[in-house]
Every structure is written in structure tokens, then in C-alpha cells.
Design a protein around this motif. Sequence first.
Motif: not given
Length: 344
Positions: A97-100, A310-318, A320-328
Motif C-alpha cells: 500500500t505504501i509502495r503503490m 513499515c515505512l522506515k523498513f522500506l526506505a532503508e532497503g529501497d 526510491e521510497i521517499k518517507p516525506d512524501k508518504a501519507n500513511l
Amino acid sequence: MRLARRRLLLTSAALGAVGATSLAAPAVAKPEKAKVVLAVGGKSGLYYLSLTIAERLNYFKDEGLDVEINDFQGGAKSLQALMGGSADVVAGAYEHTIRMQQRGQPIVGFALIGRGMQLAIALLKDRAAKVKSPADIKGMKFGVSAPGSQTHMLVNYWAAKGGLKPSDIVAIGVGAGASVIAAVEKGEIDGISQTDPSITMLDQKGLIKVMVDTRTMKGNQELFGGSMPAACLYAQPDLLKKTPGTTQALANAIVRANQWLHKAAPEEVAKTVPENYLLGDPKLYMTAFTSVRETISPDGVMPDDGPANCLKFLAEGDKEIKPDKANLAATWTNEFVKRAGQKT
């Protein structure tokens, strides 16, 4: 860094209010869409056990649903089915859901199956002797359920701990269950990132050494600092908005299955699942189930710390994931499972 952390906390705290007006289902609503196509990747794994229980114990039928379950090689494939229109809903990792959302394609989770990741990374015994830290896995081939799935993301996360990039390792789709056992026994890969019961079986055979383990809540706490939302039901927003009765029925069935699994004896579970899930060893399956039971959500509700972890997990491994653009807050709603809990 403090600003980014504050944003994570704010978006996580907002989850309790998600969907209160736009996604909420009526108190009593029959399914508007009785026939539902559900995609899943690796259904035989304990990761998706609640889905199998809901199917085998007729919980979907009790809710007035005819659910057709299509099992793919991995979570990335089931996500493709949803986005391509051949599936209505997915049982898959919440992280999608975060990635998409980062790609501008919103999907929403609404019924949690796993509050802990329930995965493990292991190396074949002869390869493990050469690995002192994640930096040593450069160039290695890992058997994941499918490239792009959470099993793959966990390997990327571990590799990043050693300063490696995702391109420094090779992910090979080997599915789940018996196909994982075969890949290890043939020596076609250097390691695996997989669900149980495969990990437990290979470990007891002495073929692998577990390096990273999230099959217990303690393991999730140590690796992620808290809960890590894993399998859940997710769909495109239109399913929740246009067919809230159908969404509610799906949530009711999953919450009921979660609750059954927290109370059932391991022997009951082994008798309920299809025989091929047992991989020829019912006792081992029961041992594996007992080990991961605590990571199954008791109520389908997203833990407060889950999305941010989960967002932190994704950002550390990828990268291309931008935490500041996420709307959890837009990736999850607890409205349906809270109502399901009132029913059960």
C-alpha cells in the motif's frame, strides 16, 4: 531527521481516523458484490493462514460471499492481478500500500492478518560459514517467493545493513512450500527469505542456518523496534467506497479466522488445512504454527506503530521510497475490523 520522524508519528497517529466518513460501512450491510476474486501469493505459507482458515471453515460463505482464491507465486504477482483488474482484493503484505502510493496508485488495507512479519532469512549451511555480516552476502542468490514481494524486500533490508544496494544481490522467485524445499536441496541458491513451515523444516533437516528471524514478536521488536504489519487484505479505494458491505463481509471473515487461530489447538489447525500444506510432516507443521501464532493479529486492527515501522523498513532497503512524501493515513482503515470485532 527530527522533522521526518515527526511526520511519521503524525501520519501514524492519524490512522485511527482513516475512513471514518469516506470508507465506513453501514452498521448492517449485505454484500453488494457476492462474487469476489481474491489474489494471494504463496497461500500455503503460515503467513496467510487466516485466509485458508476463513476458506476452509466457510467463514466467507457465512458472510454471503463466494470467494474465488487465485494463488500466485508471490505477493508481487497478486498485486499485479489487482492493478490489472483480474482480482477484486488481495491478501498480501501491507507494505504494498505504501509502495503503490509512492507511484501514484492508491490502494488501501482494511483487515490485518499478521502483526509481525513472520519471515526468516537463512543461508545454506556451507554458505553461512562465510558470512560474518550482511556485507558478505554480495553476489549471492536468494530464493524469494517472487521478486518484488516482502520476502525480497527483507533481503534488501538486511543487505542495506551491510552497506549493499539491492543490485548487489540476486533475487530468484521460488514460490512457497515444497518448491522452496526443492530449491535448497538442489543447491540452486545461496539462501532464502521465506515463510514457515518451509524454514522450520529446512532448519530441522540441518540444511540452513537462520540469520534473520521475524517469526516471533520478540524478533520483530529487535529488528524493527516494534510491530511490523505483514499480511492483510487490501484493495483499490473503489471497492471500499462502492461496495462497503462486501468489504465488511471480507473483514468479518478474516477477523473471525484470526480469533479462531488464537484459540485453536495446533492439532485442529493441522487437520483443517489442506494436506499438502503439511509438507509430509504434521508434527513439524504444528511446531511451526505454535512458534508464529503470536504474530497473527488477534483482531485485525493495525497497531499504532505499524505503518511508521513499515515505512522506515522500506526506505532503508529501497532508496526510491521517499518517507516525506508518504501519507500513511491514506494506506489503511480500521473501520471495518472494528465493526467486525463488535460482531464477533
